[in-house]
Design an enzyme around this catalytic site. Structure first.
Site, PDB file in Angstrom:
ATOM      1  N   ASP A 200      32.574  45.850  43.968  1.00 51.25           N
ATOM      2  CA  ASP A 200      33.995  45.612  44.176  1.00 51.25           C
ATOM      3  C   ASP A 200      34.483  44.782  42.992  1.00 51.25           C
ATOM      4  OD1 ASP A 200      36.490  44.683  44.830  1.00 51.25           O
ATOM      5  OD2 ASP A 200      35.935  43.897  46.798  1.00 51.25           O
ATOM      6  N   GLN A 203      38.548  41.625  41.588  1.00 53.14           N
ATOM      7  CA  GLN A 203      38.848  40.322  40.995  1.00 53.14           C
ATOM      8  C   GLN A 203      38.087  40.093  39.689  1.00 53.14           C
ATOM      9  OE1 GLN A 203      41.169  38.388  42.218  1.00 53.14           O
ATOM     10  NE2 GLN A 203      41.497  39.456  44.162  1.00 53.14           N
ATOM     11  N   LYS A 226      46.146  44.512  40.097  1.00 58.86           N
ATOM     12  CA  LYS A 226      45.500  43.242  39.766  1.00 58.86           C
ATOM     13  C   LYS A 226      45.065  43.170  38.307  1.00 58.86           C
ATOM     14  CE  LYS A 226      44.348  42.265  44.492  1.00 58.86           C
ATOM     15  NZ  LYS A 226      43.404  41.870  45.525  1.00 58.86           N
ATOM     16  N   CYS A 364      41.862  37.016  53.646  1.00 61.21           N
ATOM     17  CA  CYS A 364      41.134  38.213  54.117  1.00 61.21           C
ATOM     18  C   CYS A 364      39.633  38.059  53.915  1.00 61.21           C
ATOM     19  CB  CYS A 364      41.652  39.479  53.435  1.00 61.21           C
ATOM     20  SG  CYS A 364      43.386  39.830  53.779  1.00 61.21           S
TER      21      CYS A 364
END
Length: 407
Positions: A200, A203, A226, A364
């Site tokens: 993932d 970020q 992002k 989250c």
């Protein structure tokens, strides 16, 4: 181009905005980043000059739109160093990318009694889809904890990996703690056990290395918004061998080869996983955002962001009664904290009155909050345009809130 933060800030028109009469200090980049003028212009140009559907028209506008859409795929391929452009699947975002893999990989490769490993550090989008998949397939859901510094317990991961492990999914950078996880090491551990890996990168792709071949990631997911691109566009990278063997995630137009009453055959990659009319302008805006980043030396971007982050960590450490969450050796972008006696929501709301935008809540990541025994934090997350002066303003704002509330 030499890194010049003043020039960079002038490229983002929203940074000239005032909030509550104060100059905007935008520290919520973990939620979404602001957009440079070139991205806004690319989106406007698409709708102004060549808005059309893709891959199915025979007219000039459709050809222009198709060319721009596929150019966006090539731009993403080059940015993450995928071997082929058909290994780049466009989705709505990281969440859809992970759900796609959880569904299709699970259906193809996971059977009852198999095991799936995630970490306690995951965003819900990289936690819940795997729980759902394990329930569908009858597999075991295993979770790797983290220690008091916010470092993953790789010793426990090593013990969990076995011949039943089908896939390991983890974030490269934690959205709540800022921890940079040792992706190459985790991938190698998983591969040694015969498991596939999803990274993932929501970020991380904008802050640290993003070479999927160097990482040897089987899947790699991120969102356009992002990385200074538009919302509604995401990327799933997958190795060709996996994508070829996985069934489609959704049915509909574009993903078919032939359809009869008896049977349907599916399109080639990447279209097998892109049912229906796609977000055509999304790849156009995302490509503009990547082109914007590519004008700089990425090592300079990383060095600058690390310098501001460490400055922020040092300044926050000086504030009495303030607790910083995550004291890992390697971190990126995130400063998460609470001030004793002030609810994180109240602190965030009062900072907003001073023009300072931060995020509050559990972000989250309720499993992280449970392990930390808190219900949320204030999160200041940094981007390419943030400065040490903005960190100073954040610190000044915290002191003013403390004084206002008598804390």
């Amino acid at each position: 181009m030499t890194f010049n933060v003043d020039k960079i800030r002038s490229d983002f028109p929203i940074l000239q905005t005032k909030i509550n009469g104060k100059p905007l200090i935008y520290l919520d980049n973990g939620a979404t980043t602001q957009k440079p003028q070139c991205v806004i212009d690319a989106i406007t140009d698409y709708y102004t000059h060549y808005n059309s559907n893709v891959h199915r028209g025979t007219h000039a506008l459709s050809n222009l739109a198709t060319e721009a859409h596929e150019k966006g795929r090539k731009t993403v391929q080059d940015y993450i160093n995928a071997a082929y452009d058909h290994e780049v699947i466009f989705t709505r975002g990281t969440t859809e990318s992970i759900n796609l893999v959880a569904f299709s990989f699970g259906q193809a490769f996971v059977k009852p009694g198999d095991e799936v490993i995630v970490t306690a550090m995951e965003h819900h989008s990289n936690f819940v889809p795997w729980q759902m998949m394990c329930e569908r397939q009858g597999a075991k859901f295993r979770v790797v904890p983290f220690d008091e510094n916010g470092e993953l317990r790789l010793d426990i991961l090593a013990n969990l990996l076995n011949e039943k492990t089908r896939i390991v999914s983890f974030n490269h950078v934690s959205n709540s703690l800022g921890t940079i996880n040792p992706a190459k090491k985790i991938i190698q551990m998983a591969h040694n056990a015969g498991a596939a890996v999803l990274v993932d990168a929501a970020q991380s792709v904008q802050h640290i290395e993003h070479d999927v071949q160097a990482l040897d990631a089987d899947f790699y997911a991120f969102s356009g918004h992002k990385i200074y691109g538009p919302t509604g566009i995401g990327v799933l990278y997958g190795k060709e061998k996996w994508l070829d063997a996985m069934p489609p995630y959704q049915g509909g137009g574009e993903m078919i080869d032939t359809v009869t009453e008896e049977h349907t055959t599916y399109n080639k990659l990447p279209f097998k996983f892109e049912a229906g009319t796609p977000n055509i302008v999304g790849p156009v805006g995302l490509a503009a955002a990547i082109d914007y980043i590519n004008q700089f030396d990425f090592n300079e971007i990383r060095a600058y962001e690390e310098d501001v982050l460490e400055y922020g960590h040092e300044r926050l450490s000086e504030v009495p009664s303030l607790t910083i969450y995550g004291n890992c050796q390697h971190r990126a972008s995130i400063l998460a904290f609470n001030v004793s006696g002030i609810h994180h929501y109240d602190l965030g709301t009062l900072l907003d009155t001073k023009g300072i935008a931060v995020r509050t809540g559990h972000h989250c990541t309720q499993p992280i909050m449970t392990l930390l025994n808190i219900d949320g934090t204030v999160r200041a997350s940094l981007g390419i345009y943030n400065t040490k002066a903005e960190i100073d303003a954040l610190i000044e704002g915290i002191y003013k809130v403390r004084k206002m509330l008598g804390r």
